[in-house]
Enzyme design. Structure first.
Site, PDB file in Angstrom:
ATOM      1  N   TYR A 145     -43.858 -54.236  -6.455  1.00 48.01           N
ATOM      2  CA  TYR A 145     -44.773 -54.327  -7.594  1.00 48.01           C
ATOM      3  C   TYR A 145     -43.999 -54.461  -8.903  1.00 48.01           C
ATOM      4  CZ  TYR A 145     -48.137 -53.077 -11.182  1.00 48.01           C
ATOM      5  OH  TYR A 145     -48.909 -53.096 -12.320  1.00 48.01           O
ATOM      6  N   GLU A 152     -44.044 -61.816 -13.605  1.00 55.08           N
ATOM      7  CA  GLU A 152     -45.184 -62.204 -14.432  1.00 55.08           C
ATOM      8  C   GLU A 152     -44.777 -62.335 -15.896  1.00 55.08           C
ATOM      9  OE1 GLU A 152     -48.304 -59.401 -13.775  1.00 55.08           O
ATOM     10  OE2 GLU A 152     -48.332 -59.738 -11.610  1.00 55.08           O
TER      11      GLU A 152
END
Length: 223
Positions: A145, A152
């Site tokens: 994650y 991102e």
């Protein structure tokens, strides 16, 4: 009756998501093994539609939590759903950005996260998952994650020059005081929000991991 329908619905939802992300991961891996790094540029073209469908379906998870048929903290799931749909439909959907290597990396990381979560949730509905699956679900998820959030952020930084030159989504608001909304500035602000939201999510994931492992240890001691 409601409980039975909820079980069937959740099982069908988890299975559908698992099959969708398995197809995406298998397709990407097969193309990479066949064509090497040349396959990276066509990632969105071959799996973008399926990824978009799976991400849109993930919005239903917010209603699952609100309705009580899924027990999970709402805030971390809200952060994940919003950030991924935002990236997918406002950033990655731009044709000029779809061939970037970062898109393939991001899709891989997202799929790994989903392939860790959905099989575990499926097994939780019908039986008790093994310790190895539980450990992988709550341990491997955390570094993956964090890597996905970093990716991102990098994807937003890479797309900034495009929005600067094209002026896409930048608008002049007709208000008593004329305000020009420059979309790249919003993206930079979003990176800050993304960092703060992901920090809260990581903290929650660490707490869930501790609780899950403690619960498993208590069960094994009783046995």
């Amino acid at each position: 009756m409601r409980c039975s329908l909820g079980f069937v619905y959740l099982f069908s939802y988890y299975l559908l998501q698992f099959c969708g992300h398995t197809w995406i991961f298998s397709n990407m891996t097969a193309r990479f093994l066949s064509f090497g790094f040349d396959a990276l540029a066509g990632t969105f073209y071959f799996v973008g539609v399926m990824m978009s469908m799976c991400q849109l379906l993930s919005v239903l998870e917010l209603f699952h939590i609100a309705d009580g048929i899924e027990e999970c903290p709402l805030l971390p799931r809200l952060v994940q759903v919003v950030e991924r749909n935002f990236l997918l439909f406002l950033i990655i959907s731009q044709e000029e950005f779809q061939s970037k290597t970062v898109v393939c990396v991001l899709f891989y990381l997202w799929n790994i996260l989903h392939l860790l979560r959905y099989p575990y949730q499926l097994l939780c509905l019908i039986s008790t998952p093994s310790f190895n699956l539980l450990w992988a679900r709550y341990t491997i998820t955390i570094p993956v994650y964090i890597l996905s959030v970093i990716t991102e952020g990098l994807s937003i930084l890479q797309v900034l020059p495009y929005y600067e030159s094209q002026g896409t989504y930048s608008v002049q608001l007709k208000t008593p005081v004329s305000v020009y909304v420059h979309f790249p500035y919003l993206l930079l602000a979003y990176i800050t929000v993304l960092a703060a939201g992901s920090g809260l999510t990581v903290r929650m994931l660490l707490k869930e991991r501790s609780q899950a492992l403690d619960s498993w240890n208590r069960k094994t001691k009783h046995c």
